[in-house]
Scaffold this motif. Structure first.
Motif, PDB file in Angstrom:
ATOM      1  N   THR A 119      44.181  30.211  42.970  1.00 36.55           N
ATOM      2  CA  THR A 119      45.068  29.301  43.698  1.00 36.55           C
ATOM      3  C   THR A 119      45.477  29.996  44.984  1.00 36.55           C
ATOM      4  OG1 THR A 119      45.933  28.302  41.661  1.00 36.55           O
ATOM      5  CG2 THR A 119      47.226  28.007  43.670  1.00 36.55           C
ATOM      6  N   SER A 120      45.077  29.429  46.118  1.00 41.43           N
ATOM      7  CA  SER A 120      45.346  30.002  47.440  1.00 41.43           C
ATOM      8  C   SER A 120      46.396  29.130  48.123  1.00 41.43           C
ATOM      9  CB  SER A 120      44.043  30.041  48.254  1.00 41.43           C
ATOM     10  OG  SER A 120      44.253  30.580  49.538  1.00 41.43           O
ATOM     11  N   MET A 171      49.748  33.974  47.987  1.00 42.12           N
ATOM     12  CA  MET A 171      50.313  33.227  49.099  1.00 42.12           C
ATOM     13  C   MET A 171      50.098  33.978  50.409  1.00 42.12           C
ATOM     14  SD  MET A 171      54.443  33.681  48.929  1.00 42.12           S
ATOM     15  CE  MET A 171      55.267  35.093  48.190  1.00 42.12           C
ATOM     16  N   SER A 172      49.690  33.242  51.449  1.00 45.16           N
ATOM     17  CA  SER A 172      49.519  33.786  52.788  1.00 45.16           C
ATOM     18  C   SER A 172      48.542  34.973  52.767  1.00 45.16           C
ATOM     19  CB  SER A 172      50.889  34.161  53.359  1.00 45.16           C
ATOM     20  OG  SER A 172      50.854  34.234  54.757  1.00 45.16           O
ATOM     21  N   MET A 173      48.951  36.175  53.183  1.00 46.55           N
ATOM     22  CA  MET A 173      48.053  37.320  53.091  1.00 46.55           C
ATOM     23  C   MET A 173      47.632  37.565  51.651  1.00 46.55           C
ATOM     24  SD  MET A 173      48.645  41.346  54.080  1.00 46.55           S
ATOM     25  CE  MET A 173      49.598  41.630  52.574  1.00 46.55           C
ATOM     26  N   GLY A 174      48.520  37.288  50.700  1.00 48.36           N
ATOM     27  CA  GLY A 174      48.168  37.432  49.290  1.00 48.36           C
ATOM     28  C   GLY A 174      47.049  36.496  48.887  1.00 48.36           C
ATOM     29  N   GLY A 175      46.996  35.307  49.531  1.00 51.21           N
ATOM     30  CA  GLY A 175      45.880  34.406  49.293  1.00 51.21           C
ATOM     31  C   GLY A 175      44.576  35.000  49.790  1.00 51.21           C
ATOM     32  N   MET A 176      44.623  35.709  50.911  1.00 50.41           N
ATOM     33  CA  MET A 176      43.430  36.370  51.446  1.00 50.41           C
ATOM     34  C   MET A 176      42.953  37.473  50.501  1.00 50.41           C
ATOM     35  SD  MET A 176      44.705  36.813  55.393  1.00 50.41           S
ATOM     36  CE  MET A 176      45.787  35.581  56.135  1.00 50.41           C
ATOM     37  N   GLY A 201      53.358  29.589  28.845  1.00 48.24           N
ATOM     38  CA  GLY A 201      52.532  30.483  28.050  1.00 48.24           C
ATOM     39  C   GLY A 201      51.783  31.563  28.801  1.00 48.24           C
ATOM     40  N   PHE A 202      52.137  31.791  30.059  1.00 45.96           N
ATOM     41  CA  PHE A 202      51.450  32.814  30.831  1.00 45.96           C
ATOM     42  C   PHE A 202      52.153  34.168  30.738  1.00 45.96           C
ATOM     43  CE2 PHE A 202      50.008  28.921  32.912  1.00 45.96           C
ATOM     44  CZ  PHE A 202      48.650  29.169  33.034  1.00 45.96           C
ATOM     45  N   ARG A 203      51.383  35.210  30.823  1.00 43.67           N
ATOM     46  CA  ARG A 203      51.885  36.562  31.011  1.00 43.67           C
ATOM     47  C   ARG A 203      51.780  36.848  32.504  1.00 43.67           C
ATOM     48  NH1 ARG A 203      48.679  42.109  29.623  1.00 43.67           N
ATOM     49  NH2 ARG A 203      50.402  43.584  29.881  1.00 43.67           N
ATOM     50  N   VAL A 204      52.901  36.853  33.198  1.00 42.96           N
ATOM     51  CA  VAL A 204      52.921  36.888  34.655  1.00 42.96           C
ATOM     52  C   VAL A 204      53.027  38.325  35.164  1.00 42.96           C
ATOM     53  CG1 VAL A 204      54.095  36.082  36.727  1.00 42.96           C
ATOM     54  CG2 VAL A 204      53.997  34.616  34.695  1.00 42.96           C
ATOM     55  N   ILE A 205      52.053  38.704  35.983  1.00 43.12           N
ATOM     56  CA  ILE A 205      52.013  40.030  36.590  1.00 43.12           C
ATOM     57  C   ILE A 205      52.246  39.860  38.086  1.00 43.12           C
ATOM     58  CG2 ILE A 205      50.617  42.107  36.949  1.00 43.12           C
ATOM     59  CD1 ILE A 205      48.835  40.950  34.579  1.00 43.12           C
ATOM     60  N   ARG A 206      53.178  40.610  38.641  1.00 45.43           N
ATOM     61  CA  ARG A 206      53.400  40.599  40.094  1.00 45.43           C
ATOM     62  C   ARG A 206      53.601  42.022  40.553  1.00 45.43           C
ATOM     63  NH1 ARG A 206      59.652  38.840  40.267  1.00 45.43           N
ATOM     64  NH2 ARG A 206      60.071  39.132  38.058  1.00 45.43           N
ATOM     65  N   PHE A 207      53.284  42.293  41.814  1.00 52.70           N
ATOM     66  CA  PHE A 207      53.288  43.687  42.265  1.00 52.70           C
ATOM     67  C   PHE A 207      53.545  43.780  43.761  1.00 52.70           C
ATOM     68  CE2 PHE A 207      49.087  42.054  42.956  1.00 52.70           C
ATOM     69  CZ  PHE A 207      48.560  42.747  44.042  1.00 52.70           C
ATOM     70  N   PRO A 256      46.935  35.911  31.040  1.00 51.98           N
ATOM     71  CA  PRO A 256      47.306  36.677  32.236  1.00 51.98           C
ATOM     72  C   PRO A 256      47.214  35.850  33.522  1.00 51.98           C
ATOM     73  CG  PRO A 256      45.772  37.916  30.871  1.00 51.98           C
ATOM     74  CD  PRO A 256      45.776  36.512  30.351  1.00 51.98           C
ATOM     75  N   LEU A 257      48.251  35.925  34.337  1.00 50.97           N
ATOM     76  CA  LEU A 257      48.306  35.270  35.634  1.00 50.97           C
ATOM     77  C   LEU A 257      48.879  36.268  36.628  1.00 50.97           C
ATOM     78  CD1 LEU A 257      49.349  31.666  36.481  1.00 50.97           C
ATOM     79  CD2 LEU A 257      50.536  33.538  37.641  1.00 50.97           C
ATOM     80  N   LEU A 258      48.192  36.481  37.719  1.00 45.15           N
ATOM     81  CA  LEU A 258      48.574  37.497  38.701  1.00 45.15           C
ATOM     82  C   LEU A 258      49.054  36.853  39.987  1.00 45.15           C
ATOM     83  CD1 LEU A 258      48.521  40.634  39.277  1.00 45.15           C
ATOM     84  CD2 LEU A 258      46.333  40.194  40.415  1.00 45.15           C
ATOM     85  N   LEU A 259      50.251  37.224  40.451  1.00 46.81           N
ATOM     86  CA  LEU A 259      50.826  36.736  41.697  1.00 46.81           C
ATOM     87  C   LEU A 259      50.664  37.796  42.777  1.00 46.81           C
ATOM     88  CD1 LEU A 259      54.162  35.254  40.265  1.00 46.81           C
ATOM     89  CD2 LEU A 259      52.041  34.024  40.751  1.00 46.81           C
ATOM     90  N   VAL A 260      50.037  37.423  43.903  1.00 45.32           N
ATOM     91  CA  VAL A 260      49.760  38.363  44.996  1.00 45.32           C
ATOM     92  C   VAL A 260      50.589  37.944  46.207  1.00 45.32           C
ATOM     93  CG1 VAL A 260      47.975  39.555  46.304  1.00 45.32           C
ATOM     94  CG2 VAL A 260      47.404  38.509  44.097  1.00 45.32           C
ATOM     95  N   ALA A 261      51.501  38.801  46.637  1.00 44.40           N
ATOM     96  CA  ALA A 261      52.473  38.471  47.683  1.00 44.40           C
ATOM     97  C   ALA A 261      51.869  38.561  49.084  1.00 44.40           C
ATOM     98  CB  ALA A 261      53.680  39.401  47.575  1.00 44.40           C
ATOM     99  N   GLY A 262      52.596  37.974  50.039  1.00 43.62           N
ATOM    100  CA  GLY A 262      52.139  37.900  51.418  1.00 43.62           C
ATOM    101  C   GLY A 262      52.547  39.082  52.271  1.00 43.62           C
ATOM    102  N   LEU A 263      52.328  38.953  53.568  1.00 41.64           N
ATOM    103  CA  LEU A 263      52.555  40.014  54.540  1.00 41.64           C
ATOM    104  C   LEU A 263      53.951  40.602  54.433  1.00 41.64           C
ATOM    105  CD1 LEU A 263      51.506  41.495  57.142  1.00 41.64           C
ATOM    106  CD2 LEU A 263      52.584  39.648  58.437  1.00 41.64           C
ATOM    107  N   ALA A 264      54.011  41.902  54.106  1.00 41.87           N
ATOM    108  CA  ALA A 264      55.258  42.667  54.044  1.00 41.87           C
ATOM    109  C   ALA A 264      56.217  42.228  52.951  1.00 41.87           C
ATOM    110  CB  ALA A 264      55.978  42.643  55.395  1.00 41.87           C
ATOM    111  N   LEU A 265      55.823  41.272  52.145  1.00 37.01           N
ATOM    112  CA  LEU A 265      56.690  40.798  51.073  1.00 37.01           C
ATOM    113  C   LEU A 265      56.502  41.638  49.821  1.00 37.01           C
ATOM    114  CD1 LEU A 265      56.247  36.940  51.447  1.00 37.01           C
ATOM    115  CD2 LEU A 265      58.155  38.337  52.236  1.00 37.01           C
ATOM    116  N   ASP A 266      57.576  41.782  49.053  1.00 42.83           N
ATOM    117  CA  ASP A 266      57.461  42.540  47.808  1.00 42.83           C
ATOM    118  C   ASP A 266      57.346  41.580  46.633  1.00 42.83           C
ATOM    119  OD1 ASP A 266      60.011  41.634  47.187  1.00 42.83           O
ATOM    120  OD2 ASP A 266      60.957  43.611  47.254  1.00 42.83           O
ATOM    121  N   LEU A 267      57.277  42.142  45.442  1.00 47.65           N
ATOM    122  CA  LEU A 267      57.050  41.325  44.242  1.00 47.65           C
ATOM    123  C   LEU A 267      58.192  40.356  43.954  1.00 47.65           C
ATOM    124  CD1 LEU A 267      58.924  42.668  41.779  1.00 47.65           C
ATOM    125  CD2 LEU A 267      57.121  44.383  41.811  1.00 47.65           C
TER     126      LEU A 267
END
Length: 331
Positions: A165-166, A143-148, A80-86, A54-65
């Motif tokens: 990873t920030s 990334m960006s706010m998602g990094g926070m 080989g990752f199972r990528v989750i974004r939201f 599992p690998l989770l991607l967290v988006a930045g300010l006002a950005l969608d998945l």
């Protein structure tokens, strides 16, 4: 972070709450939804094998998945990752909050409303999504706010993070990581009211925060910006962006919290970022024990085609290092 997704129009604190997103088009058929215990509904997508790491991607300010380039998502899947974004709350097809947004003066003075949600609330949404999916530990990439948000989750719930990873993010210390004045001026424009204006706003800001060394694919960006407009069902009031800005400001200086992060961490920043000054990346890396700081020459505040493979390789390398350490501890 992209142009049309960072605008914060004039509004007062008495502005009515957003009416909510219009129904999504058929193109959004990959979207799934998680109804969290606190009443927040999170829209998400999953790519890759069910038994992938599992690998989770967290988006930045006002950005969608969809702000995570498909080439980057596929790069993780191929490894080989199972990528989750939201979609974070107040973005994309996730819940739009009912609280009034902070007014322009509050934002300029960094004085959030007392009823503002903060990054800890957004990290709790992220944790709730992992619970919904039955994922115990995940490689966090924000990334960006998602990094926070990812930093907050890793600090508060280290058992849920395998690595962190920030990307072009910061600590909340107002002496570092601040946007350039030229960027703030562009962000202050009223929100676009038509699809065509939205696309042109995106390309205009991208010309400012993007890189000549790692240039964007203009046609791809134009297509993406139009798809984002269609996915959310047309224009937004700007209140949701202001509430996310309020969440960052309500969280204040998180340096002490960031110092509590114990998972293997990679901090990536461009050397000429006009949205989050590179000092934000340096401060983040200094605060996290053992963090690796990578400064990418020519990268600014955009996931350009020319940096995607490098970012995937860096994150994958971090994950593999953690896996080897975990296996050695277990043996």
């Amino acid at each position: 972070m992209s142009a049309e997704h960072t605008e914060s129009p004039e509004h007062t604190e008495n502005e009515a709450a957003d009416p909510g997103p219009a129904p999504a088009p058929a193109e959004a058929s990959g979207d799934r939804f998680a109804d969290l215990p606190g009443g927040i509904r999170i829209c998400y997508r999953v790519d890759g094998p069910a038994d992938g790491t599992p690998l989770l991607l967290v988006a930045g300010l006002a950005l969608d998945l969809t702000s995570w380039p498909q080439r980057m998502v596929q790069g993780f899947v191929d490894r080989g990752f199972r990528v989750i974004r939201f979609d974070n709350r107040d973005a994309g097809r996730s819940t739009r909050m009912a609280a009034p947004p902070p007014g322009r003066l509050r934002q300029l003075l960094a004085r959030p409303r007392t009823d503002a949600y903060d990054l800890a609330d957004m990290a709790a949404d992220t944790r709730g999504l992992l619970d919904h999916l039955g994922v115990d530990r995940v490689h966090l990439v924000g990334m960006s706010m998602g990094g926070m948000i990812a930093q907050t989750l890793a600090a508060r719930h280290p058992d849920r993070a395998a690595t962190l990873t920030s990307i072009f993010s910061t600590t909340g210390n107002r002496r570092v990581g601040q946007p350039a004045t030229s960027t703030l001026i562009r962000m202050a424009r009223p929100a676009a009211r038509t699809a065509e204006e939205s696309v042109e706003r995106h390309l205009s800001l991208l010309a400012h925060i993007g890189s000549a060394v790692h240039p964007p694919d203009e046609q791809l960006e134009r297509t993406w910006a139009r798809a984002v407009w269609d996915r959310r069902g047309g224009p937004r009031s700007g209140a949701e962006v202001a509430r996310q800005v309020g969440a960052i400001q309500a969280s204040g200086d998180r340096t002490a919290q960031v110092r509590r992060i114990t998972v293997p961490t990679l901090v990536v920043h461009g050397d000429t970022d006009p949205m989050v000054h590179p000092s934000g990346g340096r401060a983040t890396a200094r605060a996290i024990p053992g963090a690796r700081h990578v400064l990418v020459p020519g990268m600014r505040h955009h996931l350009a085609p020319g940096v995607l493979d490098h970012l995937v390789d860096l994150t994958t390398g971090l994950a593999r290092t953690e896996r080897v350490k975990s296996e050695s501890r277990e043996s």
